[in-house]
Design an enzyme around this catalytic site. Structure first.
Site, PDB file in Angstrom:
ATOM      1  N   ASP A   1     -14.365  12.449  -3.543  1.00  0.00           N
ATOM      2  CA  ASP A   1     -15.482  12.147  -4.443  1.00  0.00           C
ATOM      3  C   ASP A   1     -16.652  13.075  -4.107  1.00  0.00           C
ATOM      4  O   ASP A   1     -16.866  13.415  -2.949  1.00  0.00           O
ATOM      5  CB  ASP A   1     -15.907  10.662  -4.442  1.00  0.00           C
ATOM      6  CG  ASP A   1     -15.934  10.001  -3.080  1.00  0.00           C
ATOM      7  OD1 ASP A   1     -16.103  10.714  -2.069  1.00  0.00           O
ATOM      8  OD2 ASP A   1     -15.819   8.765  -3.009  1.00  0.00           O
TER       9      ASP A   1
ATOM     10  N   GLU B   1      -9.034  11.317  -0.641  1.00  0.00           N
ATOM     11  CA  GLU B   1     -10.056  10.367  -1.136  1.00  0.00           C
ATOM     12  C   GLU B   1     -11.251  11.114  -1.715  1.00  0.00           C
ATOM     13  O   GLU B   1     -12.407  10.824  -1.391  1.00  0.00           O
ATOM     14  CB  GLU B   1     -10.522   9.455   0.005  1.00  0.00           C
ATOM     15  CG  GLU B   1      -9.389   8.720   0.711  1.00  0.00           C
ATOM     16  CD  GLU B   1      -9.856   7.726   1.767  1.00  0.00           C
ATOM     17  OE1 GLU B   1     -11.050   7.372   1.772  1.00  0.00           O
ATOM     18  OE2 GLU B   1      -9.022   7.308   2.585  1.00  0.00           O
TER      19      GLU B   1
ATOM     20  N   GLU C   1      -8.444   7.342  10.199  1.00  0.00           N
ATOM     21  CA  GLU C   1      -9.696   7.585  10.920  1.00  0.00           C
ATOM     22  C   GLU C   1      -9.636   7.258  12.412  1.00  0.00           C
ATOM     23  O   GLU C   1     -10.452   6.479  12.918  1.00  0.00           O
ATOM     24  CB  GLU C   1     -10.832   6.791  10.270  1.00  0.00           C
ATOM     25  CG  GLU C   1     -11.017   7.112   8.803  1.00  0.00           C
ATOM     26  CD  GLU C   1     -12.202   6.373   8.176  1.00  0.00           C
ATOM     27  OE1 GLU C   1     -12.859   5.576   8.872  1.00  0.00           O
ATOM     28  OE2 GLU C   1     -12.476   6.611   6.983  1.00  0.00           O
TER      29      GLU C   1
ATOM     30  N   HIS D   1     -14.648  12.965   1.271  1.00  0.00           N
ATOM     31  CA  HIS D   1     -15.855  12.284   0.767  1.00  0.00           C
ATOM     32  C   HIS D   1     -17.031  13.240   0.967  1.00  0.00           C
ATOM     33  O   HIS D   1     -17.613  13.319   2.046  1.00  0.00           O
ATOM     34  CB  HIS D   1     -16.096  10.974   1.521  1.00  0.00           C
ATOM     35  CG  HIS D   1     -15.048   9.941   1.254  1.00  0.00           C
ATOM     36  ND1 HIS D   1     -14.821   9.430  -0.010  1.00  0.00           N
ATOM     37  CD2 HIS D   1     -14.153   9.332   2.071  1.00  0.00           C
ATOM     38  CE1 HIS D   1     -13.849   8.533   0.055  1.00  0.00           C
ATOM     39  NE2 HIS D   1     -13.418   8.464   1.296  1.00  0.00           N
TER      40      HIS D   1
ATOM     41  N   ASN E   1      -4.762  10.186   8.443  1.00  0.00           N
ATOM     42  CA  ASN E   1      -5.800  10.451   7.451  1.00  0.00           C
ATOM     43  C   ASN E   1      -7.151  10.449   8.176  1.00  0.00           C
ATOM     44  O   ASN E   1      -7.435   9.536   8.940  1.00  0.00           O
ATOM     45  CB  ASN E   1      -5.742   9.302   6.426  1.00  0.00           C
ATOM     46  CG  ASN E   1      -6.428   9.600   5.126  1.00  0.00           C
ATOM     47  OD1 ASN E   1      -6.336  10.725   4.619  1.00  0.00           O
ATOM     48  ND2 ASN E   1      -7.102   8.611   4.559  1.00  0.00           N
TER      49      ASN E   1
HETATM   50  C1  XIL Z   1     -13.196   1.695   0.717  1.00  0.00           C
HETATM   51  C2  XIL Z   1     -13.003   1.068  -0.665  1.00  0.00           C
HETATM   52  O1  XIL Z   1     -13.182   2.065  -1.632  1.00  0.00           O
HETATM   53  C3  XIL Z   1     -14.011  -0.035  -0.856  1.00  0.00           C
HETATM   54  O2  XIL Z   1     -13.756  -0.735  -2.074  1.00  0.00           O
HETATM   55  C4  XIL Z   1     -13.975  -1.023   0.319  1.00  0.00           C
HETATM   56  O3  XIL Z   1     -15.002  -1.976   0.177  1.00  0.00           O
HETATM   57  C5  XIL Z   1     -14.109  -0.300   1.639  1.00  0.00           C
HETATM   58  O4  XIL Z   1     -13.137   0.719   1.741  1.00  0.00           O
HETATM   59  N1  XIL Z   1     -12.195   5.613   3.846  1.00  0.00           N
HETATM   60  C6  XIL Z   1     -11.009   4.995   3.537  1.00  0.00           C
HETATM   61  C7  XIL Z   1     -10.932   4.036   2.399  1.00  0.00           C
HETATM   62  O5  XIL Z   1      -9.981   5.340   4.143  1.00  0.00           O
HETATM   63  O6  XIL Z   1      -9.982   3.022   2.600  1.00  0.00           O
HETATM   64  C8  XIL Z   1     -12.281   3.416   2.101  1.00  0.00           C
HETATM   65  O7  XIL Z   1     -12.156   2.643   0.921  1.00  0.00           O
HETATM   66  C9  XIL Z   1     -13.325   4.495   1.963  1.00  0.00           C
HETATM   67  C10 XIL Z   1     -13.458   5.283   3.248  1.00  0.00           C
END
Ligand code: XIL
Length: 360
Positions: free
Chosen positions: A273, A271, A163, A242, A206
């Protein structure tokens, strides 16, 4: 042609099997239709996971996925309590777990300035340093050689930089301490050092929320192009996926993945969801969620260099979205492939079908 036919036949057989046996509930660790379908389509299907999960969850993670990402245990803030105070217990256990199950491991993540990515001690160190840039470079080099070096040859990929850009728009995030102190050169440094520490690992940047922000996606591509022009070792771009603000658009995603591949880079959805709440107006929300999952898989499967999709959590009882400020108001988000009782949801079947019907 012959091999295409052979795969088609194998695919139809497998698809038939999935229809007959129904979806896996994870109780049979030796017979996962998702893993079989993923192998058939030559796509890694991963899960974010961490040591400390219950035994049934460990069994499910072992049985249903070809790849594992540490949800938290490899983050700088989690690994350290000071510049040289590393505790690798949780990360080691996770890597051993994946290796015992024959799973690929994605390292996540070396440099991230948000949430639980940044150790408190780092800010204190920089605040006390007479030359913060030199101090930060030293700390970064030490971190990469310690962590990447420890797992050299064992991790397939690293999210070296996470990020780098602002949440909204195409600029660097001014709150990004690495960028604030070193400028864009922090990314060159991180990638060069990681490549030295593990020449076999594929190195990724990422990024988040690019899927529905064309300007931010363009900025990510421009950054990758500059790095490649400078000869920096970069092997892939990860789109986090996300989708809690809006559902995925298959065409837009396919186009973005193809633009990454056009640079000669691998593309992964790292990631994924997709909350059920996005579809609350649908006649059958679970079916609509399943369709959205299939859209992401179909987008990736149509791009040869799209090499993996990782879902950000195993089951709906354990999703970061239920505690993250922007998505917590919609809790329970129910964004994953397995419900809170570890039963496979319609999304599970839809991605198996997408994989089985894959053009590759
Ligand atoms: C999140 C985890 O899922 C949580 O358990 C933690 O509290 C915070 O981080 N982007 C990312 C991940 O790159 O590492 C993050 O993961 C979610 C957003």
């Amino acid at each position: 042609m012959q091999s295409f036919l052979a795969r088609l036949t194998a695919g139809s057989l497998l698809f038939g099997l999935v229809l007959i046996t129904g979806c896996s509930d994870g109780s049979d660790a030796t017979n996962s239709s998702l893993v079989d379908a993923a192998r058939l389509a030559a796509l890694d299907v991963g899960v974010a996971f961490d040591d400390g999960a219950s035994a049934p969850r460990r069994t499910l993670a072992a049985a249903e996925f070809t790849s594992i990402t540490a949800e938290n245990s490899m983050k700088w803030a989690r690994l350290t309590s000071g510049p040289d105070d590393y505790d690798f217990e949780a990360a080691d256990t996770l890597v051993e777990f994946a290796e015992a199950n024959g799973q690929r491991v994605r390292g996540h993540t070396l440099f991230w300035h948000r949430l639980n990515g940044l150790p408190d001690w780092l800010l204190e160190e920089l605040g006390a340093a007479s030359d913060p840039a030199t101090r930060l470079r030293g700390l970064m080099i030490n971190h990469v050689s310690t962590v990447v070096g420890r797992y050299a040859g064992r991790l397939a990929q690293w999210d070296v930089v996470n990020e780098p850009l602002a949440i909204v728009g195409g600029e660097f995030d001014p709150e990004n301490i690495f960028f604030a102190v070193l400028g864009e050169a922090y990314i060159d440094l991180a990638l060069l050092e990681a490549h030295t520490a593990d020449p076999s690992a594929e190195l990724f940047i990422n990024e988040t929320f690019t899927e529905f922000q064309p300007d931010k996606f363009d900025a990510l591509i421009a950054l990758a192009r500059r790095l490649l022009d400078r000869g920096v070792p970069l092997h892939g771009l990860g789109l986090q996926g996300h989708f809690f603000l809006q559902a995925p658009d298959q065409e837009v995603l396919r186009d973005q993945l193809a633009r990454i591949a056009a640079l000669g880079l691998k593309a992964e959805i790292t990631e994924l969801d997709i909350p059920l709440s996005l579809f609350s107006g649908a006649v059958d929300p679970l079916a609509a969620q399943a369709q959205a999952y299939a859209a992401v898989f179909n987008a990736c499967l149509s791009v040869t260099l799209c090499s993996g999709i990782t879902v950000w959590g195993l089951d709906d009882a354990n999703t970061w979205l239920d505690s993250f400020a922007l998505s917590a108001p919609n809790a329970p988000n129910r964004p994953l492939l397995f419900d809170a009782e570890l039963q496979a949801k319609p999304a599970y079947d839809s991605i198996v079908q997408a994989l089985v019907g894959s053009p590759r």
